[in-house]
Write an enzyme that holds these catalytic residues in place. Sequence first.
Site, PDB file in Angstrom:
ATOM      1  CB  CYS A   1      10.248   8.621  23.823  1.00 28.16           C
ATOM      2  SG  CYS A   1       9.874   7.274  23.038  1.00 28.16           S
TER       3      CYS A   1
ATOM      4  CB  CYS B   1       6.823   7.957  23.911  1.00 19.62           C
ATOM      5  SG  CYS B   1       8.076   6.775  24.434  1.00 19.62           S
TER       6      CYS B   1
END
Length: 104
Positions: A29, A32
């Site tokens: 991600c 993230c």
Amino acid sequence: MAVIAVNDSNFKSQLEGKKVIVKYFADWCGSCKLFAPKFKRLSNDERFSGIEFLEVNAEENPESRKFVGVDNLPFFAVVDNGEVVEGTSTSKEEYVVKMLEKLG
């Protein structure tokens, strides 16, 4: 305060009797990864000194993910004494700060 990595085996014990924010992430991600330094910085902010900052790899810890109903990443949840107060998927620091202020 440091960000503490937790997993399914110690997740519930980290929530009891505390005010906690949990960041759910995955290695793939990008958002993230971009949020990681912001989360670390917030964990050291004096305004939030009474709150523990936890992070959970959502792909490797399905029980922890189910606990708050993670539906997208990054996902943040605030928990007060084992009870979920709020959870949402966001990459906006301002929103995470508002969640922390409500918990504080």
